[in-house]
Design a protein around this motif. Structure first.
Motif, PDB file in Angstrom:
ATOM      1  N   GLY A 233      45.454  44.060  22.045  1.00 20.25           N
ATOM      2  CA  GLY A 233      46.539  44.853  22.609  1.00 20.25           C
ATOM      3  C   GLY A 233      46.667  44.690  24.106  1.00 20.25           C
ATOM      4  O   GLY A 233      47.776  44.663  24.638  1.00 20.25           O
ATOM      5  N   ILE A 234      45.501  44.554  24.803  1.00 23.68           N
ATOM      6  CA  ILE A 234      45.553  44.383  26.256  1.00 23.68           C
ATOM      7  C   ILE A 234      44.962  43.054  26.704  1.00 23.68           C
ATOM      8  O   ILE A 234      45.173  42.643  27.845  1.00 23.68           O
ATOM      9  N   GLU A 235      44.220  42.372  25.826  1.00 28.65           N
ATOM     10  CA  GLU A 235      43.568  41.121  26.203  1.00 28.65           C
ATOM     11  C   GLU A 235      43.595  40.138  25.039  1.00 28.65           C
ATOM     12  O   GLU A 235      43.632  40.539  23.871  1.00 28.65           O
ATOM     13  N   SER A 236      43.525  38.847  25.371  1.00 31.39           N
ATOM     14  CA  SER A 236      43.392  37.823  24.329  1.00 31.39           C
ATOM     15  C   SER A 236      42.701  36.596  24.910  1.00 31.39           C
ATOM     16  O   SER A 236      42.729  36.355  26.124  1.00 31.39           O
ATOM     17  N   ARG A 243      44.260  36.028  28.643  1.00 33.18           N
ATOM     18  CA  ARG A 243      45.460  36.764  29.046  1.00 33.18           C
ATOM     19  C   ARG A 243      45.184  38.250  28.931  1.00 33.18           C
ATOM     20  O   ARG A 243      44.440  38.693  28.071  1.00 33.18           O
ATOM     21  N   ARG A 244      45.812  39.011  29.834  1.00 33.45           N
ATOM     22  CA  ARG A 244      45.673  40.454  29.751  1.00 33.45           C
ATOM     23  C   ARG A 244      46.807  41.151  30.496  1.00 33.45           C
ATOM     24  O   ARG A 244      47.494  40.546  31.330  1.00 33.45           O
ATOM     25  N   VAL A 255      48.972  38.630  32.971  1.00 36.07           N
ATOM     26  CA  VAL A 255      48.420  37.469  33.650  1.00 36.07           C
ATOM     27  C   VAL A 255      47.748  36.564  32.635  1.00 36.07           C
ATOM     28  O   VAL A 255      47.087  37.030  31.706  1.00 36.07           O
ATOM     29  N   GLY A 256      47.945  35.264  32.796  1.00 40.70           N
ATOM     30  CA  GLY A 256      47.246  34.261  32.001  1.00 40.70           C
ATOM     31  C   GLY A 256      46.375  33.433  32.924  1.00 40.70           C
ATOM     32  O   GLY A 256      46.848  32.947  33.964  1.00 40.70           O
ATOM     33  N   THR A 365      50.478  43.726  24.271  1.00 41.07           N
ATOM     34  CA  THR A 365      51.535  44.686  23.950  1.00 41.07           C
ATOM     35  C   THR A 365      51.439  46.011  24.708  1.00 41.07           C
ATOM     36  O   THR A 365      52.418  46.747  24.757  1.00 41.07           O
ATOM     37  N   HIS A 366      50.273  46.327  25.260  1.00 44.39           N
ATOM     38  CA  HIS A 366      50.071  47.646  25.851  1.00 44.39           C
ATOM     39  C   HIS A 366      49.303  47.570  27.166  1.00 44.39           C
ATOM     40  O   HIS A 366      48.690  46.547  27.471  1.00 44.39           O
TER      41      HIS A 366
END
Length: 508
Positions: A233-236, A243-244, A255-256, A365-366
């Motif tokens: 939801g906030i990071e990947s 990304r976050r 940001v990525g 998304t959040h």
């Protein structure tokens, strides 16, 4: 132009600085600047130009001091594009704590009075201390950061100059034009010709930057750390790009980050371009890009028990944080449970209480929930032991009601004491938060079970680690890495060649 050394030069050894300039040692870029009287310019120590004569130079701690004395930035070495100084994290005096908040744009948002209030001093006291210890006051320091933000916007976007002026924090177009000419000895239009503009506007803009990294730098530890802690939801993390979402002063952003051995590529999707400088500063803190790891290695390698660990990953970093409240509450959620379980609990909290992004991007998304949201509804969402859930809600309420200040300008001892005083926060949590929030390089997490087992396996005695000071945070990272490397082969040693990472979007 002043011919005498600035006040800050008293803290610098002339002979040591000049030797660094003679050898063009990039390790010192950002740690001090070289002001050359005969040319009227200031440079980074590694500038490739002919080394000036000793009697023609002075050394200053910040670019702001050089600018205040009338020097312009060297066009050849771009001294404002270097890694930041690690000095402000190593020290915990008032000047260092003020610098951490100025770098985060607090003066532009609240003025000198707001900065002084956060630090618990009067504006007059703050101006006097910064003048004595650094050579200039908070307004001049903020102006230098504003100039750097303006340069990034001029060279990395095609925004109009008027939009850039206000996005960078200038009060007027005239002030913007005058500052750019004074600092860079070029008009904004001339400066733009040296950049590579790409489509961007003030709203919903995307800016791609290459962030300088202080060497040595070993990306694998950051790759693992960010991936292992990523909350849905906030990071990947997709194996190439982290990304976050970011909650910035003027709106949310995404940001990525692609972390290579010699730089970090940052792609920033901003709602408001006034947040560019703040976003860059927070990314640098998160990745600990300004750390003087070479100095840490010099100390830690003297201990035979640590030398092998340092050789395996000489550029390890101690990750920081992009948001104090998020850091503390996520740390509390993760107490005494596994990383996957902590991520699951945090993701549930984000989905239920986090503010949805106005422009979500894929799985980002959040925003992380505010302290007020968790204080109000945390009991409805959080699961697990009642004592832990109650502690998280109580701490959230203390933050929301400003009874528990959380910012990078706090002294380490004060922050630790305030945290320990909260029910449900023990020594490990307090030390971990102090290390990451303040960038404190001298925190040994000696109550961590994984770290203690790693030390025992390596026959390292943790009862007296004064020999590692002031770099015990990095000793902690090396011991952690040694333990994790047993199950993550990529952490066994630093890569011998740079890692090539794919980009998420095509950049023109």
């Amino acid at each position: 132009m002043s011919s005498g050394p600035a006040a800050s030069a008293r803290q610098l050894d002339f002979d040591s600085c000049y030797r660094a300039v003679q050898s063009r040692d990039a390790r010192f870029d950002g740690q001090f600047f070289v002001a050359v009287r005969t040319t009227g310019i200031y440079c980074r120590p590694s500038c490739p130009a002919i080394t000036p004569k000793p009697h023609n130079v002075s050394f200053v701690l910040t670019a702001a001091v050089a600018q205040q004395e009338g020097y312009r930035a060297c066009r050849r070495c771009l001294p404002d594009a270097v890694p930041g100084s690690p000095r402000w994290n190593v020290n915990s005096d008032l000047a260092s704590r003020a610098m951490r908040l100025i770098e985060d744009g607090l003066v532009d948002r609240t003025g000198v009075n707001g900065l002084a209030g956060q630090l618990g001093y009067s504006p007059r006291q703050l101006n006097r201390v910064l003048g004595d210890q650094i050579g200039v006051g908070p307004l001049a320091l903020a102006r230098a950061y504003r100039a750097t933000t303006a340069r990034m916007l001029i060279q990395c976007t095609d925004m109009s100059m008027s939009d850039i002026a206000f996005a960078a924090g200038f009060a007027s177009i005239r002030q913007f034009n005058d500052t750019v000419r004074e600092v860079f000895a070029q008009t904004p239009t001339e400066l733009r010709t040296k950049g590579t503009p790409r489509g961007a506007g003030q709203t919903g803009a995307t800016v791609t930057l290459k962030l300088a990294v202080r060497q040595p730098f070993s990306p694998p530890w950051l790759h693992w750390f960010l991936a292992a802690h990523a909350v849905t939801g906030i990071e990947s993390w997709d194996g190439h790009t982290y990304r976050r979402s970011l909650d910035l002063p003027h709106g949310p952003a995404i940001v990525g980050l692609q972390i290579d051995t010699d730089h970090v590529r940052a792609e920033l999707d901003l709602q408001d371009m006034r947040d560019l400088g703040v976003a860059v500063n927070r990314v640098r803190k998160l990745l600990d890009l300004d750390a003087d790891v070479a100095a840490a290695n010099d100390v830690l390698q003297r201990d035979p028990a640590l030398s092998t660990l340092v050789e395996a990953m000489p550029g390890i970093r101690a990750p920081g944080s992009v948001d104090p409240t998020e850091l503390l509450l996520r740390t509390m959620i993760g107490q005494q449970i596994s990383l996957p379980a902590a991520r699951t609990h945090a993701a549930k909290l984000v989905a239920a209480l986090g503010a949805p992004l106005p422009n979500p991007d894929g799985d980002i998304t959040h925003l992380f929930p505010t302290a007020a949201a968790i204080a109000e509804r945390g009991h409805e969402v959080l699961t697990g032991p009642t004592a832990r859930t109650t502690a998280i809600v109580d701490v959230s309420r203390a933050i929301a009601e400003e009874r528990l200040p959380m910012h990078a300008g706090l002294p380490p001892d004060e922050l630790r004491a305030r945290l320990i005083a909260q029910r449900g926060i023990g020594a490990w949590t307090a030390d971990y938060v102090v290390m990451r929030l303040l960038g404190d390089p001298d925190i040994l997490l000696n109550t961590d079970l994984v770290l203690r087992k790693s030390a025992a396996d390596l026959e390292i005695d943790l009862s007296d680690t004064s020999r590692w000071s002031p770099w015990r945070s990095y000793a902690s990272m090396h011991l952690w890495r040694s333990a994790v490397a047993r199950v993550v082969p990529a952490l066994a040693a630093a890569p011998a060649v740079p890692i090539t990472l794919r980009t998420r979007k095509k950049v023109s």
